[in-house]
Design a protein around this motif. Structure first.
Motif, PDB file in Angstrom:
ATOM      1  N   ILE A  44       0.872  -1.169   0.000  1.00 27.47           N
ATOM      2  CA  ILE A  44       0.000   0.000   0.000  1.00 27.47           C
ATOM      3  C   ILE A  44       0.905   1.213   0.000  1.00 27.47           C
ATOM      4  O   ILE A  44       1.782   1.345   0.867  1.00 27.47           O
ATOM      5  N   ASP A  45       0.697   2.059  -0.999  1.00 33.61           N
ATOM      6  CA  ASP A  45       1.503   3.277  -1.152  1.00 33.61           C
ATOM      7  C   ASP A  45       3.001   2.960  -1.160  1.00 33.61           C
ATOM      8  O   ASP A  45       3.814   3.677  -0.597  1.00 33.61           O
ATOM      9  N   GLY A  67      -8.062   9.541   2.505  1.00 40.41           N
ATOM     10  CA  GLY A  67      -7.377  10.025   1.311  1.00 40.41           C
ATOM     11  C   GLY A  67      -7.198   8.931   0.284  1.00 40.41           C
ATOM     12  O   GLY A  67      -7.725   7.832   0.418  1.00 40.41           O
ATOM     13  N   GLU A  68      -6.434   9.248  -0.761  1.00 42.59           N
ATOM     14  CA  GLU A  68      -6.192   8.304  -1.839  1.00 42.59           C
ATOM     15  C   GLU A  68      -5.004   7.410  -1.518  1.00 42.59           C
ATOM     16  O   GLU A  68      -4.008   7.867  -0.955  1.00 42.59           O
ATOM     17  N   HIS A  69      -5.129   6.147  -1.899  1.00 39.19           N
ATOM     18  CA  HIS A  69      -4.076   5.158  -1.682  1.00 39.19           C
ATOM     19  C   HIS A  69      -3.935   4.299  -2.934  1.00 39.19           C
ATOM     20  O   HIS A  69      -4.830   4.256  -3.770  1.00 39.19           O
ATOM     21  N   ARG A  70      -2.795   3.590  -3.006  1.00 35.08           N
ATOM     22  CA  ARG A  70      -2.532   2.700  -4.131  1.00 35.08           C
ATOM     23  C   ARG A  70      -2.128   1.330  -3.604  1.00 35.08           C
ATOM     24  O   ARG A  70      -1.262   1.225  -2.741  1.00 35.08           O
ATOM     25  N   LEU A  71      -2.763   0.305  -4.142  1.00 38.91           N
ATOM     26  CA  LEU A  71      -2.410  -1.077  -3.823  1.00 38.91           C
ATOM     27  C   LEU A  71      -1.716  -1.677  -5.030  1.00 38.91           C
ATOM     28  O   LEU A  71      -2.197  -1.543  -6.156  1.00 38.91           O
ATOM     29  N   SER A  72      -0.593  -2.331  -4.791  1.00 31.78           N
ATOM     30  CA  SER A  72       0.050  -3.115  -5.835  1.00 31.78           C
ATOM     31  C   SER A  72       0.499  -4.429  -5.220  1.00 31.78           C
ATOM     32  O   SER A  72       0.579  -4.570  -3.992  1.00 31.78           O
ATOM     33  N   GLU A  86      -0.201  -3.833 -11.978  1.00 37.65           N
ATOM     34  CA  GLU A  86      -0.522  -2.426 -12.131  1.00 37.65           C
ATOM     35  C   GLU A  86      -1.191  -1.998 -10.821  1.00 37.65           C
ATOM     36  O   GLU A  86      -1.949  -2.761 -10.238  1.00 37.65           O
ATOM     37  N   PRO A  87      -0.908  -0.797 -10.339  1.00 36.00           N
ATOM     38  CA  PRO A  87      -1.534  -0.387  -9.086  1.00 36.00           C
ATOM     39  C   PRO A  87      -3.031  -0.127  -9.238  1.00 36.00           C
ATOM     40  O   PRO A  87      -3.496   0.264 -10.307  1.00 36.00           O
TER      41      PRO A  87
END
Length: 94
Positions: A44-45, A67-72, A86-87
């Protein structure tokens, strides 16, 4: 000889999903490979939050900030081939 990288599909959350602050979030991925999986990391992030060696490849996180987060997801198979998904971007809403 295995020269193919693992295949990764993020199941949850889906791209653009809004999740509620304070609720536990389940992160899950499907990872497949012809030879077998050595390790899967969920990030995450950009930070590893889970490292697993067997399915199901999922983790539960209880405290994420709004807030916004990214999972990869990163995976390495038993032959040493690696892949990264891809995230998926998701939002934690107050």
């Amino acid at each position: 000889m295995d020269n193919l990288a693992p295949q990764i599909e993020i199941l949850t959350p889906v791209e653009g999903e809004a999740l509620k602050l304070g609720e536990a979030v389940i992160f899950e991925a499907r990872v497949t490979d012809e030879v077998g999986i050595a390790v899967v990391e969920l990030l995450i992030d950009g930070k590893v939050v889970a490292r697993q060696e067997r399915a199901p490849f999922s983790t539960r996180i209880e405290r994420l900030t709004a807030g916004e987060h990214r999972l990869s997801v990163r995976a390495t198979d038993l032959a040493g081939n690696g892949a990264e998904s891809e995230p998926v971007q998701f939002t934690i809403t107050p």
